[in-house]
Design a protein around this motif. Structure first.
Motif, PDB file in Angstrom:
ATOM      1  N   UNK A 149      47.011  33.843  41.662  1.00 29.21           N
ATOM      2  CA  UNK A 149      48.517  32.829  42.025  1.00 29.21           C
ATOM      3  C   UNK A 149      48.848  33.335  43.600  1.00 29.21           C
ATOM      4  N   UNK A 150      50.178  32.773  43.959  1.00 29.73           N
ATOM      5  CA  UNK A 150      51.663  32.730  44.851  1.00 29.73           C
ATOM      6  C   UNK A 150      51.726  34.473  44.768  1.00 29.73           C
ATOM      7  N   UNK A 151      51.819  35.219  43.498  1.00 31.17           N
ATOM      8  CA  UNK A 151      52.125  35.886  43.703  1.00 31.17           C
ATOM      9  C   UNK A 151      51.162  37.385  43.181  1.00 31.17           C
ATOM     10  N   UNK A 152      50.080  36.619  43.579  1.00 27.46           N
ATOM     11  CA  UNK A 152      48.904  38.072  43.166  1.00 27.46           C
ATOM     12  C   UNK A 152      49.146  39.328  43.567  1.00 27.46           C
ATOM     13  N   UNK A 153      48.454  39.998  42.679  1.00 22.72           N
ATOM     14  CA  UNK A 153      48.651  41.800  42.699  1.00 22.72           C
ATOM     15  C   UNK A 153      47.040  42.015  43.298  1.00 22.72           C
ATOM     16  N   UNK A 154      46.712  42.368  43.956  1.00 24.21           N
ATOM     17  CA  UNK A 154      45.017  42.648  43.400  1.00 24.21           C
ATOM     18  C   UNK A 154      44.726  44.168  44.050  1.00 24.21           C
ATOM     19  N   UNK A 155      43.916  44.306  43.195  1.00 25.35           N
ATOM     20  CA  UNK A 155      43.682  46.204  43.403  1.00 25.35           C
ATOM     21  C   UNK A 155      41.656  46.036  43.677  1.00 25.35           C
ATOM     22  N   UNK A 156      41.408  45.551  44.492  1.00 21.41           N
ATOM     23  CA  UNK A 156      39.777  44.583  44.676  1.00 21.41           C
ATOM     24  C   UNK A 156      38.905  46.211  44.387  1.00 21.41           C
ATOM     25  N   UNK A 157      39.577  48.108  45.413  1.00 19.31           N
ATOM     26  CA  UNK A 157      39.059  48.942  44.870  1.00 19.31           C
ATOM     27  C   UNK A 157      38.354  49.327  46.531  1.00 19.31           C
ATOM     28  N   UNK A 162      36.583  49.238  49.162  1.00 15.87           N
ATOM     29  CA  UNK A 162      36.830  50.439  50.412  1.00 15.87           C
ATOM     30  C   UNK A 162      38.396  48.662  51.162  1.00 15.87           C
ATOM     31  N   UNK A 163      38.790  48.137  49.985  1.00 12.49           N
ATOM     32  CA  UNK A 163      39.353  47.335  50.783  1.00 12.49           C
ATOM     33  C   UNK A 163      41.102  47.393  50.073  1.00 12.49           C
ATOM     34  N   UNK A 164      42.331  46.897  50.986  1.00 18.51           N
ATOM     35  CA  UNK A 164      43.685  47.803  50.736  1.00 18.51           C
ATOM     36  C   UNK A 164      43.184  46.470  49.402  1.00 18.51           C
ATOM     37  N   UNK A 165      45.078  46.979  48.131  1.00 21.50           N
ATOM     38  CA  UNK A 165      45.734  46.439  47.939  1.00 21.50           C
ATOM     39  C   UNK A 165      46.172  44.961  48.913  1.00 21.50           C
ATOM     40  N   UNK A 166      46.194  44.066  47.332  1.00 22.87           N
ATOM     41  CA  UNK A 166      47.004  42.468  47.907  1.00 22.87           C
ATOM     42  C   UNK A 166      47.721  42.590  47.130  1.00 22.87           C
ATOM     43  N   UNK A 167      49.260  41.159  47.703  1.00 23.39           N
ATOM     44  CA  UNK A 167      50.138  41.883  47.208  1.00 23.39           C
ATOM     45  C   UNK A 167      50.395  39.824  47.185  1.00 23.39           C
ATOM     46  N   UNK A 168      49.741  38.829  47.651  1.00 22.64           N
ATOM     47  CA  UNK A 168      50.088  37.865  47.798  1.00 22.64           C
ATOM     48  C   UNK A 168      48.468  37.183  47.651  1.00 22.64           C
ATOM     49  N   UNK A 169      48.927  35.321  47.502  1.00 30.67           N
ATOM     50  CA  UNK A 169      47.494  34.773  47.750  1.00 30.67           C
ATOM     51  C   UNK A 169      47.293  34.680  49.559  1.00 30.67           C
ATOM     52  N   UNK A 170      48.400  34.464  49.912  1.00 37.67           N
ATOM     53  CA  UNK A 170      47.802  35.228  51.719  1.00 37.67           C
ATOM     54  C   UNK A 170      47.407  36.013  52.472  1.00 37.67           C
ATOM     55  N   UNK A 171      47.851  36.894  51.163  1.00 40.21           N
ATOM     56  CA  UNK A 171      46.636  38.429  52.256  1.00 40.21           C
ATOM     57  C   UNK A 171      45.693  38.615  51.356  1.00 40.21           C
ATOM     58  N   UNK A 172      45.674  37.556  50.540  1.00 35.15           N
ATOM     59  CA  UNK A 172      43.930  37.289  49.735  1.00 35.15           C
ATOM     60  C   UNK A 172      43.246  36.199  50.493  1.00 35.15           C
ATOM     61  N   UNK A 173      43.811  35.728  51.237  1.00 28.67           N
ATOM     62  CA  UNK A 173      43.528  34.427  52.471  1.00 28.67           C
ATOM     63  C   UNK A 173      42.174  35.182  53.465  1.00 28.67           C
ATOM     64  N   UNK A 174      43.439  36.478  53.259  1.00 27.29           N
ATOM     65  CA  UNK A 174      43.506  36.624  55.146  1.00 27.29           C
ATOM     66  C   UNK A 174      42.417  37.682  55.032  1.00 27.29           C
ATOM     67  N   UNK A 223      31.560  47.448  39.339  1.00 29.01           N
ATOM     68  CA  UNK A 223      32.847  47.961  38.914  1.00 29.01           C
ATOM     69  C   UNK A 223      32.939  46.992  37.528  1.00 29.01           C
ATOM     70  N   UNK A 224      34.951  47.838  37.260  1.00 28.59           N
ATOM     71  CA  UNK A 224      35.463  46.731  36.420  1.00 28.59           C
ATOM     72  C   UNK A 224      35.945  46.574  36.140  1.00 28.59           C
ATOM     73  N   UNK A 225      36.421  45.232  36.022  1.00 33.37           N
ATOM     74  CA  UNK A 225      37.977  44.977  36.578  1.00 33.37           C
ATOM     75  C   UNK A 225      38.527  44.401  35.466  1.00 33.37           C
ATOM     76  N   UNK A 226      40.330  44.637  35.149  1.00 37.95           N
ATOM     77  CA  UNK A 226      40.947  43.952  34.564  1.00 37.95           C
ATOM     78  C   UNK A 226      41.365  43.023  35.074  1.00 37.95           C
ATOM     79  N   UNK A 227      41.623  42.120  34.692  1.00 39.20           N
ATOM     80  CA  UNK A 227      41.640  40.615  35.108  1.00 39.20           C
ATOM     81  C   UNK A 227      42.813  40.020  34.067  1.00 39.20           C
ATOM     82  N   UNK A 253      46.871  38.966  38.761  1.00 43.66           N
ATOM     83  CA  UNK A 253      46.517  40.725  38.436  1.00 43.66           C
ATOM     84  C   UNK A 253      45.742  40.705  38.343  1.00 43.66           C
ATOM     85  N   UNK A 254      44.987  41.764  39.798  1.00 45.90           N
ATOM     86  CA  UNK A 254      42.981  42.635  38.982  1.00 45.90           C
ATOM     87  C   UNK A 254      43.315  43.591  39.025  1.00 45.90           C
ATOM     88  N   UNK A 255      42.909  44.242  38.173  1.00 48.53           N
ATOM     89  CA  UNK A 255      42.413  45.772  39.104  1.00 48.53           C
ATOM     90  C   UNK A 255      41.523  46.781  38.588  1.00 48.53           C
TER      91      UNK A 255
END
Lengths: 171, 164
Positions: free
Chosen positions: A66-74, A76-88, A139-143, A156-158
């Motif tokens: 989603x445009x405002x996705x909130x992702x915590x992949x775990x 060593x990856x950082x937490x992400x707060x938008x689709x653009x950050x996911x893309x990067x 890993x187990x994620x809640x999406x 959201x995914x964490x």
């Protein structure tokens, strides 16, 4: 005679189940399951694959969010707060690793708000090779999936491990 | 007189054989799905007790009538009902667990761990296990604790044990 009755019951039951599965209200949930399969496939990078088409690939991956996705992949990856950050992060990760494979081991999905928002619990195995080292992560994620522009995307995914570290306080 | 290969393949009465095969298939499906699922071990966290790539038989009925005990192997649910972590119960609800230079302490007392083959340097400050939860870990203590999937799990996430 008994055999024939049993056979008719079995065939009838199978047809009824098939019709329920294909025509029932769970079709949207099946779409969400297929989306998660497609995302796992989009993340795949075979050994020796160059960077050809990387931009297209990363955009394809970002489109699952989603445009405002909130992702915590775990780590060593950082937490992400938008689709653009996911893309990067997708671009830099695919560049950094020599191979990446995401296997979905198991999942369960249910409605939070029917036809609008669904919660998925996802168990994945990630096989990653980078700098000559091969690593296997479980890993187990809640999406949370939402409908955006008529597509199911991840809001959201964490990490949601069933085995968690005790607090550092010792309690 | 039927050819011998036909008898081997279908039996003397193919219809009965078919029903038997269907019944057996259904029985194995139900047993495998709900009671004794085949478990393919992936990873080295249970070395040397269980090796990477080994096959075992799970037992989802094991803890229906009783609670897991210390030292028992348990299947911890990930998502759904097909993938599990395989771990050993080290501490029970309400107990205090600690590791000092790899030695397991429960409520301050040293615990023998005969299933281990190598020592470790695991360190964990005294940690109380909340009620309704268990402390679980793998047997492979060669892996540092920080890199090992070990810790607290809820009783509801323990899906069963191992039959074999």
């Amino acid at each position: 005679m008994v055999n024939k009755v049993l056979l008719v019951l079995l065939v009838g039951g199978a047809l009824w189940l098939g019709a329920w599965w294909w025509l029932g209200g769970d079709r949207e949930l099946k779409k969400i399951v297929r989306q998660s399969d497609r995302l796992a496939a989009a993340l795949h990078k075979a050994p020796g694959n160059g960077l050809l088409g990387l931009a297209t690939r990363t955009r394809e991956i970002a489109d699952f969010f989603a445009h405002q996705a909130q992702i915590t992949p775990g780590e060593p990856l950082p937490a992400l707060h938008s689709r653009e950050e996911v893309l990067g992060v997708a671009a830099s990760t695919l560049q950094a690793v020599s191979s990446l494979e995401v296997k979905i081991l198991d999942r369960e999905v249910s409605w939070v708000r029917p036809q609008e928002e669904a919660a998925m619990r996802l168990a994945v195995e990630v096989l990653v090779q980078a700098h000559g080292e091969r690593q296997k992560l479980l890993h187990t994620y809640a999406v949370n999936w939402i409908r955006e522009e008529e597509r199911w995307v991840i809001a959201t995914a964490q990490i949601a491990e069933s085995i968690r570290r005790p607090d550092s306080s010792g309690q | 007189m039927l050819p011998i290969w036909t008898i081997w393949l279908w039996g003397r009465n193919p219809r009965v054989t078919l029903w038997r095969a269907l019944a057996l298939g259904a029985l194995f499906y139900v047993l495998g799905r709900f009671a004794f699922p085949p478990v393919h071990v992936s990873g080295m966290s249970m070395e040397p007790t269980i090796h990477d790539g080994a096959w075992r038989l799970g037992n989802k009925l094991k803890f229906l009538q009783r609670e897991p005990e210390r030292g028992e192997l348990v299947m911890v649910r990930m998502a759904g009902w097909r993938a599990f972590y395989l771990k050993r119960v080290l501490a029970l609800p309400g107990e205090t667990i600690a590791f000092s230079n790899g030695v397991l302490l429960i409520n301050g007392r040293v615990q023998a761990e005969p299933y281990l083959r190598c020592g470790s340097a695991w360190q964990l400050p005294a940690t109380r296990v909340p009620l309704g939860e268990y402390f679980v870990a793998g047997d492979n203590r060669a892996v540092p604790l920080a890199a090992h999937k070990a810790g607290l799990t809820r009783r509801g996430d323990i899906a069963g044990g191992l039959l074999w």
